[in-house]
Write an enzyme that holds these catalytic residues in place. Structure first.
Site, PDB file in Angstrom:
ATOM      1  CG  ASP A 128      32.428  18.729  26.013  1.00 40.31           C
ATOM      2  OD1 ASP A 128      31.654  19.069  25.105  1.00 40.31           O
ATOM      3  OD2 ASP A 128      33.607  19.124  26.100  1.00 40.31           O
ATOM      4  CG  HIS A 145      26.303  19.668  17.454  1.00 44.09           C
ATOM      5  ND1 HIS A 145      27.341  19.168  16.710  1.00 44.09           N
ATOM      6  CD2 HIS A 145      25.313  19.916  16.563  1.00 44.09           C
ATOM      7  CE1 HIS A 145      27.013  19.118  15.435  1.00 44.09           C
ATOM      8  NE2 HIS A 145      25.779  19.580  15.319  1.00 44.09           N
TER       9      HIS A 145
HETATM   10  P1  ADP Z   1      33.339  22.820  21.901  1.00 46.39           P
HETATM   11  O1  ADP Z   1      32.573  22.521  20.628  1.00 46.39           O
HETATM   12  O2  ADP Z   1      32.496  22.872  23.129  1.00 46.39           O
HETATM   13  O3  ADP Z   1      34.203  24.031  21.796  1.00 46.39           O
HETATM   14  P2  ADP Z   1      34.937  20.463  21.218  1.00 46.39           P
HETATM   15  O4  ADP Z   1      36.116  19.870  21.920  1.00 46.39           O
HETATM   16  O5  ADP Z   1      33.911  19.468  20.818  1.00 46.39           O
HETATM   17  O6  ADP Z   1      34.340  21.603  22.147  1.00 46.39           O
HETATM   18  O7  ADP Z   1      35.421  21.190  19.890  1.00 46.39           O
HETATM   19  C1  ADP Z   1      36.344  22.231  19.979  1.00 46.39           C
HETATM   20  C2  ADP Z   1      36.992  22.459  18.615  1.00 46.39           C
HETATM   21  O8  ADP Z   1      37.649  23.731  18.650  1.00 46.39           O
HETATM   22  C3  ADP Z   1      38.055  21.419  18.302  1.00 46.39           C
HETATM   23  O9  ADP Z   1      38.003  21.085  16.940  1.00 46.39           O
HETATM   24  C4  ADP Z   1      39.361  22.123  18.660  1.00 46.39           C
HETATM   25  O10 ADP Z   1      40.459  21.732  17.863  1.00 46.39           O
HETATM   26  C5  ADP Z   1      39.032  23.580  18.413  1.00 46.39           C
HETATM   27  N1  ADP Z   1      39.789  24.398  19.375  1.00 46.39           N
HETATM   28  C6  ADP Z   1      39.711  24.380  20.712  1.00 46.39           C
HETATM   29  N2  ADP Z   1      40.617  25.219  21.254  1.00 46.39           N
HETATM   30  C7  ADP Z   1      41.286  25.767  20.240  1.00 46.39           C
HETATM   31  C8  ADP Z   1      42.370  26.699  20.130  1.00 46.39           C
HETATM   32  N3  ADP Z   1      42.962  27.211  21.203  1.00 46.39           N
HETATM   33  N4  ADP Z   1      42.784  27.042  18.902  1.00 46.39           N
HETATM   34  C9  ADP Z   1      42.208  26.509  17.810  1.00 46.39           C
HETATM   35  N5  ADP Z   1      41.210  25.609  17.837  1.00 46.39           N
HETATM   36  C10 ADP Z   1      40.744  25.246  19.036  1.00 46.39           C
END
Ligand code: ADP
Length: 466
Positions: A370, A162
């Site tokens: 990312d 991922h």
């Molecule tokens: P990573 O897997 O590195 O955290 P991604 O953007 O691919 O980054 O996925 C992050 C996931 O976590 C997304 O589905 C997003 O909606 C969720 N997310 C990120 N920040 C928050 C938050 N403050 N509250 C709830 N969900 C969150």
């Protein structure tokens, strides 16, 4: 054969650090992608129970939900520290995100990583059958197939990474990189987020493991054929879009609207992680306020960033840095009736987030590195087609390959980020709609189900070797 797992005798067996067992809403990408397929094939999901014991239970616990069996293993505190916080998140995470400077090369961490990989390989051997298809997720389990094969596994086994795969020059700085490479080569299929990641891994395996290219998707390593395929992960676009008009979404957006008044909202949503470029993003907002004083009082930037891995030192430092930057910028630019930057160190429910995305005129997604970045896709899914906002997206997110209609920026170049936000705020409705329609079509076509099918179809490529 993997095309329709539900109608064959073979099951899908998923291994990932965390499973979706017992979660109230299966909102995460992986859970959405895998749940129905696992359920339909009476599949098996193997992972960590989430529990840490001083003395771990010797056995895994097997539980069932919705026709899916879960084999869940506990970890000791030492396992958690060495495997999860140590090797996974203080070696592999920084290196994969191009932050060699943050890697802690402690040989005990690698030992702990190997022990846990062996333990999970044994779990697969205990619970899976050889005609099952085993699909291992992410950087926690690079060594799993190698140990499974050492334990006598003859079935198929694939892996999806991922996170990004860095340039070979970076990856080979890891003291045990050849062990990791041998681990990767034991899989039949390795899926990566982008073509760039595939190119990096292929070059690394050619240089270090004597791999030879058969064609664009396959490498030969000794007498083994390894399929490398780029499979960008998607979201449940329709589901997320519907979430953005749900009652909790509307409620959350009304709460924020009361604070905003007539100001335009710029939103950022990220785990608090150094790969997300948060300090650079805050600096870009300061540049925006410097360069475009007419925006003072008329916009509000809200960053939602729940802390993660907060016992790892780098994450503690990041938190301090953001607290300080936010205070400084609000001190410099704020006024009696205006708070330029709001930063909320907490998480929100999926529906609430969807409502906040929909309210925002600009979605600011500026990671330094990312694998994919799902927030970019969620922001697009949540928009109102009649009046969509604009996505400003880092060129270093895997998502940028699939989303050229976003305003693509270099997150290190704070001035160009500020200019892009300015352009996004001023963009005419017709252009916003044109860009959004193209982006939305893309995330609906290449959604989370498309990702799963594309990965599983790669097993056919391995069989059809010349
Ligand atoms: P990573 O897997 O590195 O955290 P991604 O953007 O691919 O980054 O996925 C992050 C996931 O976590 C997304 O589905 C997003 O909606 C969720 N997310 C990120 N920040 C928050 C938050 N403050 N509250 C709830 N969900 C969150």
């Amino acid at each position: 054969m993997p095309e329709d797992l539900s109608s064959s005798s073979s099951r899908l067996v998923v291994v990932s650090n965390r499973t979706a067992f017992g979660s109230q809403t299966r909102a995460g990408g992986l859970a959405v992608a895998l749940w129905d397929t696992l359920s339909a094939s009476n599949g098996l999901w193997i992972g960590w129970s989430g529990k840490i014991y001083d003395v771990p239970r010797r056995r895994s616990q097997v539980v069932e939900e919705d026709g899916i069996s879960f084999a869940l293993a506990d970890m000791s505190k030492a396992d958690y520290d060495g495997f999860y916080l140590g090797y996974a998140n203080s070696v592999l995470w920084p290196v994969m995100h191009n932050r060699l400077d943050l890697a802690v090369f402690d040989s005990d961490y690698f030992t702990a990583y190997s022990v846990i990989n062996r333990r999970f390989a044994a779990l697969v051997a205990e619970h899976a059958h050889e005609d099952d298809l085993v699909w291992v997720q992410d950087y926690h389990f690079l060594l799993l197939a190698k140990y499974m094969k050492e334990d006598g596994w003859r079935g198929q086994c694939g892996f999806f990474l991922h996170v990004p795969f860095p340039a070979p020059e970076v990856f080979r700085s890891i003291p045990n990189h050849l062990d990791l490479a041998a681990g990767l080569c034991a899989y039949d299929v390795v899926g990566l987020q982008s073509r760039h990641d595939v190119a990096n891994l292929a070059r690394y395996l050619q240089e270090e493991m004597g791999a030879e290219r058969i064609d664009s998707d396959r490498l030969r390593i000794g007498d083994h054929v390894l399929v490398l395929r780029h499979c960008p992960i998607g979201i449940d676009a329709g589901g997320f879009s519907a979430a953005a008009t749900s009652a909790p979404a509307v409620q959350a957006s009304h709460r924020l609207e009361r604070f905003l008044g007539s100001r335009d909202l710029i939103i950022g949503v990220d785990r608090m992680d150094y790969s997300k470029g948060l300090p650079q993003r805050f600096e870009a907002m300061a540049t925006l306020f410097d360069k475009y004083p007419e925006l003072h009082g008329n916009i509000s930037f809200t960053q939602i960033a729940p802390p993660s891995r907060s016992v790892v030192e780098e994450y503690v430092l990041l938190r301090q840095q953001l607290d300080e930057l936010c205070g400084r910028i609000n001190g410099d630019y704020g006024d009696l009736d205006w708070i330029p930057i709001r930063y909320l160190a907490r998480g929100y429910d999926r529906e609430e987030l969807a409502g906040l995305y929909r309210l925002a005129r600009v979605g600011l997604v500026t990671p330094l590195q990312d694998g994919m970045n799902l927030v970019a896709k969620e922001y697009v899914a949540a928009q109102d087609p009649a009046n969509p906002g604009v996505l400003v997206l880092s060129q270093f997110a895997g998502a940028a390959d699939q989303m050229p209609e976003a305003l693509i920026i270099n997150p290190h170049d704070t001035e160009s980020v500020a200019d892009a936000v300015h352009a996004a705020l001023a963009m005419p409705l017709e252009e916003r709609q044109r860009r959004w329609q193209a982006l939305y079509k893309g995330i609906c076509t290449e959604d989370i189900n498309w990702w799963r099918e594309r990965f599983l179809a790669a097993f056919d490529m391995q069989v059809s070797q010349d």
